[in-house]
Design an enzyme around this catalytic site. Structure first.
Site, PDB file in Angstrom:
ATOM      1  N   CYS A  69       0.826  -1.221   0.000  1.00 39.82           N
ATOM      2  CA  CYS A  69       0.000   0.000   0.000  1.00 39.82           C
ATOM      3  C   CYS A  69       0.851   1.257   0.000  1.00 39.82           C
ATOM      4  CB  CYS A  69      -0.969  -0.012   1.173  1.00 39.82           C
ATOM      5  SG  CYS A  69      -0.158  -0.276   2.747  1.00 39.82           S
ATOM      6  N   GLU A 102      -4.421   3.685  -8.496  1.00 40.57           N
ATOM      7  CA  GLU A 102      -3.503   2.745  -7.856  1.00 40.57           C
ATOM      8  C   GLU A 102      -3.432   1.459  -8.688  1.00 40.57           C
ATOM      9  OE1 GLU A 102      -4.777   0.817  -4.169  1.00 40.57           O
ATOM     10  OE2 GLU A 102      -2.768   1.058  -3.368  1.00 40.57           O
TER      11      GLU A 102
HETATM   12  O1  TXE Z   1      -9.071  -5.825  -2.007  1.00 41.50           O
HETATM   13  P1  TXE Z   1     -10.175  -5.306  -1.037  1.00 41.50           P
HETATM   14  P2  TXE Z   1      -9.123  -7.013  -3.068  1.00 41.50           P
HETATM   15  C1  TXE Z   1      -6.138  -3.201  -4.329  1.00 41.50           C
HETATM   16  C2  TXE Z   1      -5.431  -3.883  -5.454  1.00 41.50           C
HETATM   17  C3  TXE Z   1      -6.340  -4.999  -5.815  1.00 41.50           C
HETATM   18  C4  TXE Z   1      -7.699  -4.428  -5.488  1.00 41.50           C
HETATM   19  C5  TXE Z   1      -8.731  -5.440  -5.131  1.00 41.50           C
HETATM   20  O2  TXE Z   1      -5.325  -2.987  -6.526  1.00 41.50           O
HETATM   21  O3  TXE Z   1      -6.236  -5.368  -7.158  1.00 41.50           O
HETATM   22  O4  TXE Z   1      -7.471  -3.604  -4.376  1.00 41.50           O
HETATM   23  O5  TXE Z   1      -8.208  -6.381  -4.196  1.00 41.50           O
HETATM   24  C6  TXE Z   1     -12.467  -7.689   2.403  1.00 41.50           C
HETATM   25  N1  TXE Z   1     -16.812  -5.284   3.774  1.00 41.50           N
HETATM   26  N2  TXE Z   1      -5.600  -3.544  -3.024  1.00 41.50           N
HETATM   27  O6  TXE Z   1     -10.488  -7.248  -3.602  1.00 41.50           O
HETATM   28  O7  TXE Z   1     -11.503  -5.322  -1.700  1.00 41.50           O
HETATM   29  C7  TXE Z   1     -11.814  -8.699   1.498  1.00 41.50           C
HETATM   30  O8  TXE Z   1     -12.456  -9.949   1.609  1.00 41.50           O
HETATM   31  C8  TXE Z   1     -15.826  -5.798   4.534  1.00 41.50           C
HETATM   32  C9  TXE Z   1      -4.875  -2.504  -2.389  1.00 41.50           C
HETATM   33  O9  TXE Z   1      -8.482  -8.175  -2.502  1.00 41.50           O
HETATM   34  O10 TXE Z   1      -9.673  -4.039  -0.471  1.00 41.50           O
HETATM   35  C10 TXE Z   1     -10.381  -8.680   1.984  1.00 41.50           C
HETATM   36  O11 TXE Z   1     -10.264  -9.457   3.178  1.00 41.50           O
HETATM   37  N3  TXE Z   1     -14.746  -6.417   4.032  1.00 41.50           N
HETATM   38  C11 TXE Z   1      -4.571  -2.770  -1.013  1.00 41.50           C
HETATM   39  C12 TXE Z   1     -10.159  -7.208   2.330  1.00 41.50           C
HETATM   40  O12 TXE Z   1     -11.469  -6.670   2.528  1.00 41.50           O
HETATM   41  C13 TXE Z   1     -14.635  -6.518   2.690  1.00 41.50           C
HETATM   42  C14 TXE Z   1      -4.520  -4.122  -0.473  1.00 41.50           C
HETATM   43  C15 TXE Z   1      -9.430  -6.391   1.271  1.00 41.50           C
HETATM   44  O13 TXE Z   1     -10.193  -6.448   0.099  1.00 41.50           O
HETATM   45  C16 TXE Z   1     -15.640  -6.020   1.838  1.00 41.50           C
HETATM   46  C17 TXE Z   1      -5.313  -5.075  -1.219  1.00 41.50           C
HETATM   47  C18 TXE Z   1     -16.759  -5.363   2.424  1.00 41.50           C
HETATM   48  N4  TXE Z   1     -17.742  -4.820   1.702  1.00 41.50           N
HETATM   49  C19 TXE Z   1      -5.792  -4.758  -2.460  1.00 41.50           C
HETATM   50  N5  TXE Z   1     -15.260  -6.262   0.561  1.00 41.50           N
HETATM   51  C20 TXE Z   1      -3.777  -1.732  -0.263  1.00 41.50           C
HETATM   52  N6  TXE Z   1      -3.572  -0.585  -0.850  1.00 41.50           N
HETATM   53  O14 TXE Z   1      -3.359  -1.977   0.850  1.00 41.50           O
HETATM   54  C21 TXE Z   1     -14.074  -6.899   0.614  1.00 41.50           C
HETATM   55  N7  TXE Z   1     -13.687  -7.064   1.901  1.00 41.50           N
END
Ligand code: TXE
Length: 495
Positions: free
Chosen positions: A302, A399
């Protein structure tokens, strides 16, 4: 070189029928829905975990409430020693955990060993030390005294209750440790909801938690899709969510939390972090800096740098030397100790990065190096250097969360500052220069929660971390995290 052999305990763990970790043990989920865990290095399914349902969530919350009642009453010194013991156990099981982490995330094995286990244990010990140092204040009120009565007031810092820790897939062990350690050291209980892509290591760590002396219910782990995280936040039995992940999901989490009777929320989100090279910077240091900022763990961090600004007269040389360094990186299996650059963590993310390459081409950016998905088993993309045309180009705005450094030239310091700050996000930024005086004058004008000088990405548990602007709310680490995991109670006494 070739892949290291998997430990027998890693093979045995993968073959298990994985349950949810509720009330001190692994239990079969009541939901029959399963999620496949895929090895990003070869796209093969390595395990299946449960996609928890409503009954499972109720059971986890009931357990965490019981766990809170027990754990919040324990002496701080005991909480500290249990967390220290857990850190010892992480180190004793270091290779097992590192291998599991690499298998589920594609992270190269040295990063799994050094960060996911080594740093996680280091952070855990730091948090353990806080258990005995959480204090309130005494205050003398100035209320009127008609008959000689006096007043004394003091504040108590009390654990907030049941914390939901929602963890992304990029550092699934270390970020889970940050969340569970913050909760447990302050006397809260915690339910970890790992990413659906990387749920395995935390299931194993929960077992080590019991071995370390955690009471049943202090630490629960519920696997599942995003809706499971949402249901946990909405549940009346939970008090706080600590979320790390993408900005759109973080905003949704914040709305859910506020809508659920003001459930407290710490949001550590991503963004679009800037890296500014000043005109005096040594070119080799700038190249090493760009690698540190943008390419560690394939940029899936991040705090990673994504917007790179260099002086117009030096930008070509910098991009050329960076491209040469990237071309020499050994791309390969993350279980091979010689590999320097592994796959990204999942197919969806790989495709998303492919779309960013297409966007860059469509917007007539120059692909200086890389810019393709690799045609091999697993989810590989090329480390990439792009020269943008303007600040409006997608690659300087959205991002990517991948190994893509997008550059733009600048002409003077004021323009550099405007470019660095010209984003709705503000998690981190870095300046690279030999002129520390100039850096010290620029640092206060940079809009980011963390500003590094001549370094990027590295975190220390003693230094607060979190975003400003659209990159989050709240701080992790330092003493700052305590405010987010405790409530402040004021007590006034007339005597
Ligand atoms: O991340 P999410 P995802 C970015 C990266 C990636 C994109 C999607 O570009 O391609 O995000 O990744 C949970 N209520 N980053 O889908 O959606 C989910 O199950 C509660 C940047 O994996 O952010 C997971 O455990 N929880 C980033 C967590 O949230 C929910 C790090 C993260 O998911 C939810 C990761 C909801 N409504 C991905 N929806 C960074 N910058 O740190 C999902 N989750």
């Amino acid at each position: 070189m070739s892949d290291i052999p998997l430990l027998p305990q890693v093979r045995a763990f993968l073959e298990r029928d994985h349950g949810l970790f509720i009330h001190g043990r692994s239990v079969s989920a009541q939901s029959s829905q399963r999620i496949e865990v895929v090895n990003p290095a070869d796209a093969q399914v390595i395990a299946r975990v449960s996609d928890a349902g409503e009954a499972d969530i109720d059971a986890a919350v009931a357990s965490a409430r019981q766990g809170f009642n027990a754990w919040s009453q324990t002496a701080p010194a005991l909480r500290s020693s249990v967390l220290h013991k857990l850190a010892d156990l992480l180190e004793q099981h270091a290779e097992e955990l590192a291998q599991l982490e690499t298998l589920q995330s594609g992270k190269i094995i040295q990063i799994s060993r050094a960060f996911e286990v080594g740093q996680a244990a280091h952070f855990l010990r730091y948090f353990a030390g806080w258990a005995t140092k959480i204090t309130g204040q005494t205050i003398t009120p100035s209320l009127p005294s008609f008959n000689g009565e006096q007043y004394t007031a003091y504040t108590l810092r009390q654990p907030i209750g049941v914390v939901v820790g929602i963890v992304p897939w990029n550092f699934s062990t270390m970020i889970a440790i940050w969340k569970l350690a913050s909760a447990l050291t302050t006397g809260c209980s915690v339910i970890i909801k790992p990413s659906e892509f990387t749920p395995l290591t935390i299931l194993r760590i929960a077992e080590l938690g019991i071995e370390a002396g955690l009471p049943a219910g202090a630490l629960n782990v519920i696997t599942g899709l995003g809706k499971v995280g949402q249901a946990l936040i909405e549940h009346p039995g939970t008090d706080k969510v600590s979320f790390t992940g993408s900005v759109p999901t973080g905003i949704a989490v914040g709305k859910t939390a506020f809508g659920a009777n003001l459930t407290r929320a710490t949001l550590e989100l991503g963004g679009k972090n800037s890296v500014g090279f000043l005109p005096d910077v040594d070119i080799d240091k700038a190249v090493a800096g760009a690698i540190e900022a943008g390419f560690l763990h394939s940029g899936q961090i991040c705090a990673a740098g994504e917007r790179f600004f260099a002086p117009r007269q030096r930008i070509d040389e910098l991009m050329e030397k960076l491209s040469q360094r990237l071309a020499a990186l050994k791309i390969g299996s993350p279980l091979d100790e010689g590999t320097e650059f592994g796959p990204v963590t999942n197919r969806t993310h790989q495709h998303k990065l492919g779309q960013f390459f297409e966007r860059a081409r469509a917007e007539q950016c120059t692909i200086v190096h890389g810019g393709r998905l690799l045609d091999r088993e697993g989810f590989y993309v090329e480390p990439t250097v792009i020269l943008a045309r303007s600040l409006d180009d997608t690659l300087l705005k959205e991002e990517t969360f991948g190994p893509i450094a997008t550059f733009l030239p600048y002409d003077d310091e004021e323009e550099l500052l405007a470019m660095m700050n010209g984003t709705p996000y503000g998690l981190s930024a870095s300046l690279w220069t030999n002129d520390l005086g100039k850096a010290m004058r620029m640092v206060p004008r940079i809009e980011a929660g963390t500003v590094w000088v001549n370094m990027h990405t590295l975190l220390d548990p003693a230094v607060p971390f979190g975003g400003i602007k659209a990159s989050g709310i709240g701080r992790e680490f330092g003493s700052a995290f305590i405010d987010d995991y405790t409530e402040l109670k004021s007590v006034m006494i007339r005597h």
